[in-house]
Design a protein around this motif. Structure first.
Motif, PDB file in Angstrom:
ATOM      1  N   UNK A  24     -14.469 -27.434  -4.602  1.00 54.18           N
ATOM      2  CA  UNK A  24     -15.359 -26.514  -4.511  1.00 54.18           C
ATOM      3  C   UNK A  24     -15.496 -25.384  -3.193  1.00 54.18           C
ATOM      4  N   UNK A  25     -15.151 -26.066  -2.070  1.00 51.74           N
ATOM      5  CA  UNK A  25     -14.858 -24.968  -0.818  1.00 51.74           C
ATOM      6  C   UNK A  25     -13.922 -23.882  -1.158  1.00 51.74           C
ATOM      7  N   UNK A  26     -12.940 -24.083  -2.033  1.00 59.54           N
ATOM      8  CA  UNK A  26     -11.591 -23.060  -2.092  1.00 59.54           C
ATOM      9  C   UNK A  26     -12.701 -22.145  -3.069  1.00 59.54           C
ATOM     10  N   UNK A  27     -13.204 -22.621  -3.882  1.00 57.86           N
ATOM     11  CA  UNK A  27     -13.915 -21.464  -4.901  1.00 57.86           C
ATOM     12  C   UNK A  27     -15.207 -20.830  -4.372  1.00 57.86           C
ATOM     13  N   UNK A  28     -15.598 -21.591  -3.449  1.00 54.90           N
ATOM     14  CA  UNK A  28     -16.665 -20.841  -2.481  1.00 54.90           C
ATOM     15  C   UNK A  28     -16.138 -19.685  -1.581  1.00 54.90           C
ATOM     16  N   UNK A  29     -15.000 -19.849  -1.125  1.00 56.32           N
ATOM     17  CA  UNK A  29     -14.261 -18.946  -0.394  1.00 56.32           C
ATOM     18  C   UNK A  29     -13.777 -17.675  -1.172  1.00 56.32           C
ATOM     19  N   UNK A  30     -13.540 -18.147  -2.454  1.00 53.60           N
ATOM     20  CA  UNK A  30     -13.168 -17.070  -3.528  1.00 53.60           C
ATOM     21  C   UNK A  30     -14.393 -16.074  -3.671  1.00 53.60           C
ATOM     22  N   UNK A  31     -15.773 -16.814  -3.743  1.00 56.41           N
ATOM     23  CA  UNK A  31     -16.873 -15.903  -4.237  1.00 56.41           C
ATOM     24  C   UNK A  31     -17.364 -15.058  -2.927  1.00 56.41           C
ATOM     25  N   UNK A  32     -17.033 -15.773  -1.618  1.00 57.68           N
ATOM     26  CA  UNK A  32     -17.174 -14.947  -0.291  1.00 57.68           C
ATOM     27  C   UNK A  32     -16.479 -13.769  -0.465  1.00 57.68           C
ATOM     28  N   UNK A  33     -15.144 -14.001  -0.833  1.00 57.21           N
ATOM     29  CA  UNK A  33     -14.037 -12.914  -0.676  1.00 57.21           C
ATOM     30  C   UNK A  33     -14.587 -11.956  -1.776  1.00 57.21           C
ATOM     31  N   UNK A  34     -14.823 -12.207  -3.033  1.00 57.00           N
ATOM     32  CA  UNK A  34     -15.266 -11.125  -4.024  1.00 57.00           C
ATOM     33  C   UNK A  34     -16.633 -10.600  -3.633  1.00 57.00           C
ATOM     34  N   UNK A  35     -17.415 -11.267  -2.691  1.00 57.80           N
ATOM     35  CA  UNK A  35     -18.646 -10.614  -2.211  1.00 57.80           C
ATOM     36  C   UNK A  35     -18.390  -9.543  -1.097  1.00 57.80           C
ATOM     37  N   UNK A  36     -17.546  -9.779  -0.418  1.00 57.27           N
ATOM     38  CA  UNK A  36     -17.045  -9.163   0.774  1.00 57.27           C
ATOM     39  C   UNK A  36     -16.225  -7.778   0.307  1.00 57.27           C
ATOM     40  N   UNK A  37     -15.435  -8.111  -0.910  1.00 56.74           N
ATOM     41  CA  UNK A  37     -14.821  -6.815  -1.228  1.00 56.74           C
ATOM     42  C   UNK A  37     -15.893  -5.955  -1.906  1.00 56.74           C
TER      43      UNK A  37
END
Length: 170
Positions: A24-37
């Motif tokens: 879940x932490x990996x998927x949360x990091x992906x979400x943060x990346x998408x938001x930053x992009x």
């Protein structure tokens, strides 16, 4: 993100049920990346006075030039998946903004060639260059075996996302 939204992780793991916390932490990091992009693209639109489609068009034209291929309006329409009318508008905005020029093909007068103006490269580099340098530094900070895992994961995400509509029930 606020707790309880579909994009936040909460105690009952809305999308994933009883999943491994580190996954879940990996998927949360992906979400943060998408938001930053998304935020970065918004800043780019404001800084360069250019929308996402215009920026994608400019990047494609630059790639075509770099690879020694002719950039045409028809090719741009195919690449972006937009209509001829929409392509005319994009090309008009990029021309008006001083990013590209239109010329006729030397042997086929029906074909419109698109080429960047010298200042366009500098404007793109000024807007994105430092970020790309830092991204490369980050990638270089990982060992080759770690990079392989990251690439495998990201390519797997691409496959999952690209096939998502096929997963929907009829």
């Amino acid at each position: 993100m606020p707790k309880g939204t579909t994009e936040s992780r909460n105690d009952d793991h809305y999308w994933y049920g009883a999943a491994d916390e580190s996954a879940l932490e990996v998927l949360e990091a992906v979400r943060r990346h998408r938001a930053a992009e998304v935020a970065m693209r918004r800043r780019m639109r404001e800084d360069m006075d250019m929308g996402d489609t215009d920026l994608a068009a400019l990047r494609w034209i630059i790639r075509q030039e770099r690879d020694g291929r002719a950039a045409t309006s028809a090719g741009l329409a195919r690449e972006l998946g937009i209509t001829t009318a929409a392509t005319v508008k994009v090309v008009g905005r990029l021309t008006g903004g001083g990013y590209i020029e239109r010329t006729r093909h030397p042997t086929d007068r029906r074909v419109l060639l698109l080429g960047t103006l010298p200042g366009a490269h500098e404007r793109v580099r000024r807007a994105l260059g430092k970020m790309h340098e830092r991204m490369l530094q980050l990638a270089n900070s990982f060992e080759p075996v770690e990079r392989d895992v990251i690439v495998r994961f990201l390519d797997g995400l691409v496959e999952v996302i690209e096939t998502a509509p096929a997963d929907r029930p009829a």
